[in-house]
Design an enzyme around this catalytic site. Sequence first.
Site, PDB file in Angstrom:
ATOM      1  N   GLY A 198       0.777  -1.171   0.027  1.00 26.38           N
ATOM      2  CA  GLY A 198      -0.007   0.086  -0.024  1.00 26.38           C
ATOM      3  C   GLY A 198       0.916   1.221   0.045  1.00 26.38           C
ATOM      4  O   GLY A 198       2.040   1.188   0.627  1.00 26.38           O
ATOM      5  N   GLN A 221       3.105  10.032   0.608  1.00 28.37           N
ATOM      6  CA  GLN A 221       4.442   9.162   0.360  1.00 28.37           C
ATOM      7  C   GLN A 221       5.304   9.397  -0.808  1.00 28.37           C
ATOM      8  O   GLN A 221       6.366   9.195  -0.815  1.00 28.37           O
ATOM      9  CB  GLN A 221       4.106   7.875   0.840  1.00 28.37           C
ATOM     10  N   CYS A 266       6.345   0.160   6.717  1.00 29.47           N
ATOM     11  CA  CYS A 266       6.033   1.364   6.262  1.00 29.47           C
ATOM     12  C   CYS A 266       6.930   1.592   5.061  1.00 29.47           C
ATOM     13  O   CYS A 266       8.031   1.792   5.590  1.00 29.47           O
ATOM     14  CB  CYS A 266       5.580   2.734   6.773  1.00 29.47           C
ATOM     15  N   LEU A 267       6.535   1.961   3.976  1.00 35.04           N
ATOM     16  CA  LEU A 267       7.567   2.378   2.825  1.00 35.04           C
ATOM     17  C   LEU A 267       8.422   3.591   3.110  1.00 35.04           C
ATOM     18  O   LEU A 267       9.540   3.774   2.686  1.00 35.04           O
ATOM     19  CB  LEU A 267       6.937   2.437   1.440  1.00 35.04           C
ATOM     20  N   HIS A 325      -3.842   2.005   8.129  1.00 36.94           N
ATOM     21  CA  HIS A 325      -2.624   2.457   7.796  1.00 36.94           C
ATOM     22  C   HIS A 325      -2.406   3.301   7.006  1.00 36.94           C
ATOM     23  O   HIS A 325      -1.814   4.607   6.902  1.00 36.94           O
ATOM     24  CB  HIS A 325      -1.389   1.326   7.500  1.00 36.94           C
ATOM     25  N   GLU A 326      -2.949   3.438   5.583  1.00 42.81           N
ATOM     26  CA  GLU A 326      -3.020   4.473   4.533  1.00 42.81           C
ATOM     27  C   GLU A 326      -3.659   5.396   4.969  1.00 42.81           C
ATOM     28  O   GLU A 326      -3.366   6.754   4.634  1.00 42.81           O
ATOM     29  CB  GLU A 326      -3.367   3.670   3.187  1.00 42.81           C
ATOM     30  N   HIS A 335      -2.231   7.955   6.881  1.00 45.19           N
ATOM     31  CA  HIS A 335      -0.985   8.849   6.067  1.00 45.19           C
ATOM     32  C   HIS A 335      -1.783  10.059   5.640  1.00 45.19           C
ATOM     33  O   HIS A 335      -1.057  11.123   5.622  1.00 45.19           O
ATOM     34  CB  HIS A 335      -0.582   8.053   5.122  1.00 45.19           C
TER      35      HIS A 335
END
Length: 183
Positions: free
Chosen positions: A46, A51, A93-94, A135-136, A139
């Site tokens: 995701g 991001q 997380c990326l 989670h997304e 963000h």
Amino acid sequence: MSLRDIVLYPNDVLVQKASSVASVTTEVQQLVDDMVATMYDAPGIGIAAPQVGVLDRITVIDISSEENPDELRVFINPEIVHAEGTIVWEEGCLSIPGIYEKVERSNKVVVQALDREGQEFELEAEGLLAVALQHEIDHLDGVLFLDHLSPLKRRMAVKKYRKVIDGIKKKRQEAQSKKKEQD
Ligand code: NI
């Protein structure tokens, strides 16, 4: 479709609230496609627009990691309209590479959003998909999974991350100077 640079923690853009998308233009669709490519390239399950440095309320998720094309989902202006139960999942997380910590979230969520074509839809998600959505969507509100940890665990995670990030930044710089030499 092109790859975008993933913003790494700490960065201001990761702690700001993203704005709603007024209309799903071709520019927005381009961003969505770039986000999908960037997510698969990373690889991750995701990614949210902040991001890649864009403060728009957009996220894309594929919990199959490109195994099943039907699993790719685009959420524009997503809103959680119902949440129930609890689940603990080890998240990463990326934007915070190398750090994985257990986070407690709702086990089931119902989300309303627009898809890539600007059509409204509602999705009921459970387990990993529910975790990824929360989670997304966090963000988009400038919230990171680190923010869900206890102060002590958070401090330890950030300390560990600093070591990881020094190595990654060095690698990125080396790759960039190599690219410049080739250009
Ligand atoms: Ni993340």
